[in-house]
Design an enzyme around this catalytic site. Structure first.
Site, PDB file in Angstrom:
ATOM      1  N   SER A 267       7.293   7.202  12.693  1.00  0.00           N
ATOM      2  CA  SER A 267       7.241   5.937  11.957  1.00  0.00           C
ATOM      3  C   SER A 267       8.026   4.822  12.642  1.00  0.00           C
ATOM      4  O   SER A 267       9.027   5.068  13.315  1.00  0.00           O
ATOM      5  CB  SER A 267       7.819   6.161  10.569  1.00  0.00           C
ATOM      6  OG  SER A 267       8.282   4.959  10.021  1.00  0.00           O
TER       7      SER A 267
ATOM      8  N   ASP B 114       4.299  -1.153  11.220  1.00  0.00           N
ATOM      9  CA  ASP B 114       3.840   0.185  10.880  1.00  0.00           C
ATOM     10  C   ASP B 114       3.304   0.821  12.156  1.00  0.00           C
ATOM     11  O   ASP B 114       2.546   0.188  12.899  1.00  0.00           O
ATOM     12  CB  ASP B 114       2.736   0.116   9.818  1.00  0.00           C
ATOM     13  CG  ASP B 114       2.456   1.507   9.270  1.00  0.00           C
ATOM     14  OD1 ASP B 114       2.952   1.811   8.169  1.00  0.00           O
ATOM     15  OD2 ASP B 114       1.765   2.284   9.953  1.00  0.00           O
TER      16      ASP B 114
ATOM     17  N   ARG C  47       0.200  12.873  10.184  1.00  0.00           N
ATOM     18  CA  ARG C  47       1.539  13.434  10.442  1.00  0.00           C
ATOM     19  C   ARG C  47       1.783  14.645   9.549  1.00  0.00           C
ATOM     20  O   ARG C  47       1.485  14.589   8.361  1.00  0.00           O
ATOM     21  CB  ARG C  47       2.625  12.388  10.154  1.00  0.00           C
ATOM     22  CG  ARG C  47       2.605  11.303  11.188  1.00  0.00           C
ATOM     23  CD  ARG C  47       3.790  10.366  11.092  1.00  0.00           C
ATOM     24  NE  ARG C  47       3.723   9.520  12.269  1.00  0.00           N
ATOM     25  CZ  ARG C  47       4.000   8.229  12.276  1.00  0.00           C
ATOM     26  NH1 ARG C  47       4.423   7.630  11.179  1.00  0.00           N
ATOM     27  NH2 ARG C  47       3.903   7.542  13.385  1.00  0.00           N
TER      28      ARG C  47
ATOM     29  N   ASP D 128       0.797  -1.233   0.000  1.00  0.00           N
ATOM     30  CA  ASP D 128       0.000   0.000   0.000  1.00  0.00           C
ATOM     31  C   ASP D 128       0.828   1.281   0.000  1.00  0.00           C
ATOM     32  O   ASP D 128       0.336   2.341  -0.353  1.00  0.00           O
ATOM     33  CB  ASP D 128      -0.943   0.017   1.222  1.00  0.00           C
ATOM     34  CG  ASP D 128      -0.190  -0.164   2.542  1.00  0.00           C
ATOM     35  OD1 ASP D 128       1.043  -0.321   2.516  1.00  0.00           O
ATOM     36  OD2 ASP D 128      -0.831  -0.155   3.609  1.00  0.00           O
ATOM     37  N   HIS D 129       2.096   1.195   0.364  1.00  0.00           N
ATOM     38  CA  HIS D 129       2.894   2.421   0.476  1.00  0.00           C
ATOM     39  C   HIS D 129       3.543   2.803  -0.856  1.00  0.00           C
ATOM     40  O   HIS D 129       3.394   3.897  -1.356  1.00  0.00           O
ATOM     41  CB  HIS D 129       3.995   2.234   1.523  1.00  0.00           C
ATOM     42  CG  HIS D 129       3.527   2.410   2.933  1.00  0.00           C
ATOM     43  ND1 HIS D 129       2.570   1.619   3.503  1.00  0.00           N
ATOM     44  CD2 HIS D 129       3.898   3.293   3.902  1.00  0.00           C
ATOM     45  CE1 HIS D 129       2.367   2.007   4.766  1.00  0.00           C
ATOM     46  NE2 HIS D 129       3.165   3.025   5.024  1.00  0.00           N
TER      47      HIS D 129
ATOM     48  N   ARG E 136       9.733   2.667  11.030  1.00  0.00           N
ATOM     49  CA  ARG E 136      10.749   2.181  10.086  1.00  0.00           C
ATOM     50  C   ARG E 136      12.061   1.851  10.794  1.00  0.00           C
ATOM     51  O   ARG E 136      12.694   2.726  11.386  1.00  0.00           O
ATOM     52  CB  ARG E 136      10.942   3.196   8.954  1.00  0.00           C
ATOM     53  CG  ARG E 136      11.379   4.576   9.388  1.00  0.00           C
ATOM     54  CD  ARG E 136      11.281   5.587   8.247  1.00  0.00           C
ATOM     55  NE  ARG E 136       9.892   5.939   7.991  1.00  0.00           N
ATOM     56  CZ  ARG E 136       9.489   7.118   7.531  1.00  0.00           C
ATOM     57  NH1 ARG E 136      10.365   8.050   7.229  1.00  0.00           N
ATOM     58  NH2 ARG E 136       8.206   7.366   7.336  1.00  0.00           N
TER      59      ARG E 136
HETATM   60  C1  MIC Z   1       4.391   6.373   8.187  1.00  0.00           C
HETATM   61  O1  MIC Z   1       3.228   6.711   8.316  1.00  0.00           O
HETATM   62  O2  MIC Z   1       5.359   7.078   8.527  1.00  0.00           O
HETATM   63  C2  MIC Z   1       4.670   5.006   7.619  1.00  0.00           C
HETATM   64  C3  MIC Z   1       5.268   5.204   6.279  1.00  0.00           C
HETATM   65  O3  MIC Z   1       3.480   4.303   7.463  1.00  0.00           O
HETATM   66  C4  MIC Z   1       5.594   4.312   8.591  1.00  0.00           C
HETATM   67  C5  MIC Z   1       6.160   3.079   8.101  1.00  0.00           C
HETATM   68  C6  MIC Z   1       7.283   3.266   7.165  1.00  0.00           C
HETATM   69  O4  MIC Z   1       8.118   4.151   7.364  1.00  0.00           O
HETATM   70  O5  MIC Z   1       7.367   2.491   6.224  1.00  0.00           O
HETATM   71  C7  MIC Z   1       4.995   4.042   9.968  1.00  0.00           C
HETATM   72  O6  MIC Z   1       4.130   4.753  10.385  1.00  0.00           O
HETATM   73  O7  MIC Z   1       5.475   3.157  10.672  1.00  0.00           O
HETATM   74 FE1  SF4 Z   2       0.149   4.901   5.107  1.00  0.00          FE
HETATM   75 FE2  SF4 Z   2       1.528   5.551   7.282  1.00  0.00          FE
HETATM   76 FE3  SF4 Z   2       0.094   7.369   5.969  1.00  0.00          FE
HETATM   77 FE4  SF4 Z   2      -1.135   5.501   7.307  1.00  0.00          FE
HETATM   78  S1  SF4 Z   2       0.185   7.083   8.156  1.00  0.00           S
HETATM   79  S2  SF4 Z   2      -1.636   6.189   5.263  1.00  0.00           S
HETATM   80  S3  SF4 Z   2       0.204   3.748   7.023  1.00  0.00           S
HETATM   81  S4  SF4 Z   2       1.888   6.282   5.202  1.00  0.00           S
END
Ligand code: MIC
Ligand code: SF4
Length: 643
Positions: free
Chosen positions: A535, A119, A379, A64-65, A537
Site C-alpha cells: 500500500s 493509492d 493482496r 470507497d475504502h 499509505r
Molecule cells: C490497499 O489496497 O492496501 C489500499 C488500502 O488501497 C492502499 C491505500 C491505503 O492504505 O489507504 C493502497 O493500495 O495504496
Molecule cells: Fe480498494 Fe486497495 Fe482493495 Fe483496490 S486493492 S479494492 S484500492 S483496498
C-alpha cells in the site's frame, strides 16, 4: 533510437532531469486521485501548503475504502474530504459510486495522460494507456498544487503476449503468471510494458486487471498500448474524444523481455501470504473453501461480473461457502441489474456488498478462524482480511465462482462451457454520483469541515549532526505497509488520527513495538529486502515518525514507501553489504557519527554497533532534492523553507 510507450509519455511530461535509466526525473501530472483512507491526510497536507486550489487538468476525491461508518469518524472524514473538494476545486465521488480505480477507468482515464493517485493500485489506468502511478498523500498534494512529481527514470520490462487465452482462463491468470516469473520484488525500479498480438485479444478491463496487479510486482507502473480496443471502450463510455493512439516504436529498446504464450496458460492462484506464491489451481483442487469474495479494483468490471453470473446461473453455492459480490462501480451494478445477470448471481445465494473496497481492506466479510478464502483481489498479506489466521488465495473470477459452487478449489475449465451475456455496445452513463467542482466564487467562500477525529500531522525534524539510539525493531524480508500500519474495520477510521493509529503500528509483527518505541524515545528500525512493499499509505511513515523513529536501515526498499519515508523526514539507508544485516540484533545500541555531514557531502556513512563493535558501511543513495528534504526534516518543512 525509438521510444517505448513509457518514454513517449514521460518525454511529453518531463520538467526536470534527463530520461536516463536510474536517474531522478521530475514530471508534470495531468490528473490526480485520492481515496478516503489516504485522502484525509492528503487534503490536510494540501491545506498546510496554503495553495488556493488545484492546478491539475483534473483532480478527484473518491470515497470507497471507509464506507462502514460504524461511528462518527468515517462520516466526519467524508465531510472533510467533501469540503476540501468544494474549496479546492475537485470532483467528489460519493460513497457507493464505486472503487476509485474502476470509476476512474470508466469515466476519466485518458491515454497518454499522467495520473498520480494516493493509492498503490493507481496503475489500473495503465490499462487505458495512461502513465498512472501510486504515491503517498503528500506527493499527491504537491501534484495537485501543480508541483512536479519525482521518480527514478525506470527500466522498462517488455512483456510480450502471444496468442489467445483459452476459455475460462483469465486476465488474472496472466498477471499471476507474471508474478510467478518476476516475484513481488521483480518490478522494482521498472515499468512493465505490454505488447504483442495477444494484446488485441484483451479488452480494456482485462488489461486493467493486469496493470492493477503490477503494483504487486513493486513496479513503478504498467502500461498497455492505446489501440482500437481502447477506442471502442471509450466510445462505449461516450468519451471517444479523449482517445489517442499510443504504441512503442519498432526500434524501442527494453531492458528485459518476457514472452507469455496465452494459449498455454492455466488457471493460477496466489497462495498465502504473498501474491507471488503461485500454484496452478489444479494442484490445489479439492481443498475445502470457506468463503469466496468477488470484487475489488482488480476484478470488478462488468465483463468480470457477467462471467461470474454465467457460471452461477441456475445453480446454488455449496453449503460450506459464503459468497460475496462487490461490483466495482454503480455503473457495473446498474448494468448487471438491467441485463438480469444480477438476478442470476443473487439467486445462487451470493451476498451483495456495496460498490466499494469492502473485504479487500478488511472492511467486513472477514473469514472465519483459519478459514480458506478465495478472493479475486490483489493482496493476500497476513492478517489483511481482518482474521489473523485467515488463509487467503488470490484467483480469477472464473475460479472463484466455480469454487463457490463446488465448495472446494476448482479449476473453472472443469465446469464445462458457459454462456456469457454479450458486452453492451454502450455503457449506462449517469454521473450524478460525482459532484462537480464549485464555481470559483463559491469555492472561495467554502470552509473546511473538520470533525474531532482529525488530529494534526506529526512534524519531522532537521537531520541531527549525529544519531545514537537503539535498534527498537528488527524485521525480515518483504515487510508490507500492512505490517507497519495495519488497516481493517477497527483501525481504518483513524487514518486522520495519527496518535490513535500509533498504538497499532507493527501490530501483526510485534504488539509491544509502539510502547517500546515510545519508552525509548524512538530509534532505528532494521529491515530486510523490499521493505515497505504494498500500500501507498504514508501512515506507514508518519506513524513511525510519531513514535520517534529517525532512521530505517534495510537491505532494500519498495518505491512508494521509501519516498514516503523521505517526505516524512525519516532517513532510509541501505546496507552496503547485505550480509551485515546479521550484525545487528534487536535492542543493540547503534551510532551514526557525523551523519548530517555525511549526507550533505556524500561522505561515508558508517554505523557503529556499540554492542559488538561492528562497523557497518551504509548507503544513502539520495538525489540532491531528497538530501535537501531529509536535511530540513521532511517535504513540508522543505517546501516551507523554499518559499
Ligand atoms: C490497499 O489496497 O492496501 C489500499 C488500502 O488501497 C492502499 C491505500 C491505503 O492504505 O489507504 C493502497 O493500495 O495504496
Ligand atoms: Fe480498494 Fe486497495 Fe482493495 Fe483496490 S486493492 S479494492 S484500492 S483496498
Amino acid at each position: 533510437m525509438g521510444y517505448t510507450i513509457t518514454e513517449k509519455i514521460i518525454a511529453a511530461h518531463i520538467r526536470d532531469g534527463k530520461m536516463e535509466r536510474g536517474s531522478e526525473i521530475g514530471i508534470r501530472i495531468d490528473q490526480t486521485l485520492t481515496q478516503d483512507a489516504t485522502g484525509t491526510m492528503a487534503y490536510l497536507e494540501f491545506e498546510a501548503m496554503d495553495i488556493p486550489g488545484v492546478k491539475t487538468e483534473l483532480s478527484l476525491a473518491y470515497i470507497d475504502h471507509n464506507t462502514l461508518q460504524n461511528g462518527f469518524e468515517n462520516a466526519d472524514d467524508h465531510r472533510f474530504i467533501k469540503s476540501a473538494a468544494a474549496k479546492y476545486g475537485l470532483f467528489y465521488s460519493r460513497p457507493g459510486n464505486g472503487i476509485c480505480h474502476q470509476v476512474h477507468l470508466e469515466r476519466f482515464g485518458a491515454p497518454g495522460k499522467t495520473l498520480l493517485g494516493s493509492d498503490s493500485h493507481t496503475p489500473t489506468g495503465g490499462g487505458i494507456g495512461m502513465l498512472a502511478m501510486g504515491a503517498g498523500g503528500l506527493d499527491v498534494a504537491v501534484a495537485m498544487g501543480g508541483g512536479t512529481y519525482y521518480i527514478t527514470m525506470p527500466k522498462i520490462i517488455n512483456v510480450e503476449l502471444q496468442g489467445k487465452l483459452s476459455p475460462l482462463v483469465s486476465a488474472k491468470d496472466i498477471i499471476l503468471e507474471v508474478l510467478r516469473i518476476l516475484s513481488v520484488k521483480g518490478g522494482v525500479g521498472s515499468v512493465i510494458e505490454y505488447s504483442g498480438e495477444g494484446v488485441k485479444n484483451l479488452s480494456v478491463p482485462e488489461r486493467a486487471t493486469i496493470t492493477n496487479m503490477g503494483a504487486e510486482l513493486g513496479a513503478t507502473t504498467s502500461v498497455f498500448p492505446s489501440d482500437e480496443i481502447t477506442l471502442a471502450f471509450l466510445k462505449a463510455q461516450n468519451r471517444a474524444e479523449v482517445w489517442q493512439e499510443l504504441k512503442a516504436d519498432e526500434d524501442a529498446v527494453y531492458d528485459k523481455k518476457i514472452i507469455i504464450e496465452l494459449d498455454k496458460l492455466q488457471p493460477l492462484a496466489a497462495c498465502p501470504h504473498s501474491p507471488d506464491n503461485i500454484k496452478a489451481v489444479r494442484e490445489l483442487a479439492g481443498m475445502k473453501v470457506d468463503q469466496v469474495c468477488i470484487g475489488s479494483c482488480t476484478n470488478s468490471s462488468l465483463s468480470d461480473m457477467l462471467k461470474v453470473a454465467a457460471i452461477l446461473k441456475g445453480k446454488t453455492i455449496a453449503p460450506n461457502v459464503d459468497l460475496s459480490i462487490s461490483p466495482g462501480s454503480r455503473q457495473v451494478l446498474a448494468m448487471l441489474a438491467e441485463c438480469g445477470a444480477l438476478e442470476d448471481i443473487l439467486q445462487s445465494g451470493a451476498r451483495l456488498l456495496e460498490c466499494a473496497c469492502g473485504p479487500c481492506i478488511g472492511m467486513g466479510f472477514s473469514p472465519n478462524s483459519g478459514g480458506v478464502s478465495l478472493r479475486t483481489f490483489n493482496r493476500n498479506f497476513e492478517g489483511r482480511s481482518g482474521t489473523a489466521d485467515g488463509q487467503v488465495y488470490l484467483v480469477s473470477p472464473e475460479t472463484a465462482a466455480a469454487s463457490a459452487l463446488t465448495g472446494c478449489f476448482t479449476d473453472p475449465r472443469d465446469i464445462g462451457e458457459i454462456d456469457v451475456l454479450p458486452m453492451p455496445e454502450s455503457f449506462k452513463i449517469n454521473d450524478n454520483g460525482i459532484l462537480a467542482p464549485l464555481p470559483e466564487a463559491e469555492a472561495k467562500s467554502a470552509e473546511l469541515v473538520k470533525g474531532p477525529n482529525i488530529k494534526s500531522i506529526p512534524k519531522g525534524e532537521p537531520l541531527p549532526a549525529e544519531y545514537k539510539a537503539e535498534a527498537v525493531l528488527k524485521v525480515g524480508d518483504n515487510i508490507t505497509t500492512d505490517h507497519i500500519m495495519p488497516a481493517g474495520a477497527k483501525i481504518l477510521p483513524y487514518r486522520s488520527n495519527i496518535p490513535h493509529l500509533s498504538q497499532f503500528c507493527f501490530g501483526v509483527v510485534d504488539t509491544e513495538f509502539p510502547a517500546r518505541a515510545q519508552a525509548k524515545g524512538g530509534g532505528f528500525i532494521i529491515g530486510g529486502s523490499n521493505y515497505g512493499q504494498g500500500s501507498s499509505r504514508e501512515h506507514a511513515a508518519l506513524v513511525p515518525l510519531y513514535l520517534g523513529i529517525k532512521v530505517v536501515i534495510a537491505k532494500s526498499f519498495a518505491r512508494i514507501h521509501v519516498a514516503n519515508l523521505i517526505n516524512a523526514g525519516i532517513l532510509p539507508l541501505t546496507f552496503a553489504n547485505a550480509e551485515d544485516y546479521d550484525k545487528i540484533t534487536q535492542g543493540d545500541e547503534l551510532m551514526l557519527e557525523n551523519l548530517r555531514d555525511a549526507i550533505t557531502n556524500d561522505g561515508k556513512i558508517i554505523l557503529k554497533n556499540m554492542n559488538n563493535d561492528a562497523e557497518i558501511p551504509l548507503a544513502a543513495g539520495l538525489s540532491e532534492r531528497q538530501k535537501a528534504i531529509i536535511l530540513s526534516g521532511g517535504l513540508l518543512e522543505y517546501t516551507k523553507g523554499a518559499n
